[in-house]
Design a protein around this motif. Structure first.
Motif: not given
Length: 234
Positions: A148-149, A135, A145, A152-153, A138-139, A131-132
């Protein structure tokens, strides 16, 4: 009250099991994965796992707080195989596509385990590390942010949802799976244009494609949408 988990250094057996092996966390997870592959979720229990390891069933609980704790460890192991050896190429879209396909492939290599674990959130090192990484990609690409979330989701849920769907197909008995695959040729391809003009027009394509996973195409659609948004926001 949760059972106390004995530290790794203190829980090793002083004597080998009946199979001549010294029990470890990794060996138990590996054996559980094999049992899932051979017998499905219904065949995995502490008693049967103990028999497979050549140890008493209670020994399993020196390593895990319960069977659900073992399931979470299996989930993290499968996720870890997807991330093992992965290195970014430096292009955010290519990197995310590669990661998505690797995660999907890792679960399909263990379809019975996928059905049991792909919907779980473990909070364990391999999952957290993945996950790190996602993210960070994307960032690093320039997404704010909140975006990105959101991406990611959608990315991880899409990947895991397809993993469950495709694993369910692979987990079917061979005869049932082959019968399902034949429906496209034996039913859809024979529908007349008079009553089903759209199916009839696309029948050859349906027969050619519908038994393959749609995940790569869905992943490309998601990444294209994210890329278009990034272009608009730049």
């Amino acid at each position: 009250m949760a059972k106390r988990v004995v530290p790794e250094s203190a829980r090793r057996r002083r004597r080998p099991t009946k199979q001549g092996q010294v029990l470890t966390h990794g060996l138990i997870v590996e054996t559980a994965l094999r049992m899932l592959r051979e017998h499905g979720a219904a065949g995995l229990s502490a008693r049967r796992l103990g028999l497979a390891l050549g140890a008493d069933a209670s020994t399993v609980y020196r390593y895990f707080r319960g069977m659900d704790d073992l399931i979470l460890a299996i989930a993290d192991e499968v996720y870890g195989t997807a991330m093992a050896g992965w290195r970014p190429a430096g292009d955010w879209r290519a990197d995310l596509r590669d990661l998505g396909l690797r995660i999907h492939h890792a679960y399909l290599a263990h379809p019975q385990a996928a059905l049991l674990t792909a919907s779980r959130v473990t909070g364990r090192p391999n999952e957290v590390g993945g996950d790190e990484t996602i993210l960070g990609i994307l960032r690093g690409a320039g997404f704010a942010d909140p975006d990105a979330v959101r991406i990611y989701h959608a990315f991880i849920d899409q990947c895991l949802a397809f993993a469950i769907l495709d694993a369910a197909t692979l987990a079917l008995p061979k005869a049932a799976r082959e019968a399902d695959e034949e429906v496209w040729r034996d039913t859809y391809a024979r529908l007349p244009a008079r009553t089903h003009p759209n199916i009839a027009a696309t029948a050859p394509l349906l027969v050619a494609q519908m038994n393959d996973s749609a995940y790569p195409a869905a992943l490309d659609m998601l990444l294209s949408s994210a890329s278009a948004q990034l272009g608009r926001d730049s």
